[in-house]
Enzyme design. Structure first.
Site, short mmCIF file in Angstrom:
data_model
loop_
_atom_site.label_atom_id
_atom_site.label_comp_id
_atom_site.label_asym_id
_atom_site.label_seq_id
_atom_site.Cartn_x
_atom_site.Cartn_y
_atom_site.Cartn_z
N ILE A 94 38.93 42.90 -43.50
CA ILE A 94 39.47 41.57 -43.22
C ILE A 94 40.13 41.07 -44.50
CG2 ILE A 94 38.85 39.18 -42.72
CD1 ILE A 94 36.74 40.33 -40.79
N HIS A 111 47.37 45.96 -32.83
CA HIS A 111 46.02 45.78 -32.28
C HIS A 111 45.97 46.38 -30.88
CE1 HIS A 111 42.10 43.95 -31.89
NE2 HIS A 111 42.45 43.59 -30.66
N GLU A 145 43.87 33.57 -39.18
CA GLU A 145 42.96 33.80 -38.05
C GLU A 145 43.08 35.26 -37.60
OE1 GLU A 145 42.38 32.48 -33.43
OE2 GLU A 145 43.59 31.19 -34.72
#
Ligand code: GRF
Length: 191
Positions: A94, A111, A145
């Site tokens: 992350i 993704h 995010e």
């Protein structure tokens, strides 16, 4: 033609990296894969990059005391190499908000789901468990995010009777290998 100097960040196999390398080898492709960074020294993607004559850099997250320190080390290398655009391709860390903000509008990710569905991990099993008729993959801009950010390209495929997480993952992977180069071309050409 001036091509957009692109880095690919990986942690593992790098089949998406390979798809980007292959696409960028075509004359007229608007991006050059100039650098591959891995946080894992044994990532097979590093071998793929070396075979293609692309510079590699291992920045092992375990060598840094904090996420920010690790991210700054990556940014330093990216800046030093004159990188203009970053593709995350199976990069399993992350990123800090600071890194994302520093590379805002120059950072894209792939993704394996039809975002906004199934952010995070185990997307194939989750799509099966939900009884979805369709699954797919998405290339999107990265924002702080996780797995959010404006969509660049998205493509769906049908979930077939008898599909398992493995069979579905294999078909999604093949789809990813088509849409990631297409998305990179689109972003690089408009840059
Ligand atoms: C891909 O499914 C990608 O969407 C996800 O991680 C996987 C990486 O696979 N973010 P590979 O290393 O490119 O083969």
């Amino acid at each position: 033609m001036l091509r957009v100097k692109t880095a690919v960040l990986i942690s593992g196999n790098g089949s998406n990296l390979q798809a980007l390398i292959d696409a960028a080898a075509a004359p007229g492709f608007p991006a050059e894969i100039a650098l591959v960074i891995s946080n894992k020294p044994d990532a097979y993607g590093l071998t793929r990059a070396t075979h293609a004559g692309i510079a590699t850099h291992v920045i092992a997250h375990r060598d840094y005391p904090t996420r920010d320190a690790f991210d700054s080390a990556m940014s330093d290398v990216l800046v030093a190499q004159g990188i203009q655009l970053i593709c995350l391709a199976g990069f399993m860390r992350i990123l800090s908000d600071g890194f994302v903000q520093q590379w805002e509008n120059r950072l894209i990710n792939i993704h394996p789901s039809l975002l906004p569905k199934y952010k995070g991990l185990n997307t194939h099993q989750r799509a099966l468990d939900a009884g979805d008729a369709q699954h797919g993959a998405t290339v999107h801009w990265v924002i702080p995010e996780l797995d959010a950010g404006p969509i660049i390209l998205q493509e769906a495929l049908a979930i077939l009777p008898g599909d398992t997480a493995e069979t579905l993952q294999a078909r999604v992977h093949a789809l990813e290998h088509r849409i990631y180069p297409a998305a990179l071309a689109k972003v690089a050409a408009s840059g």
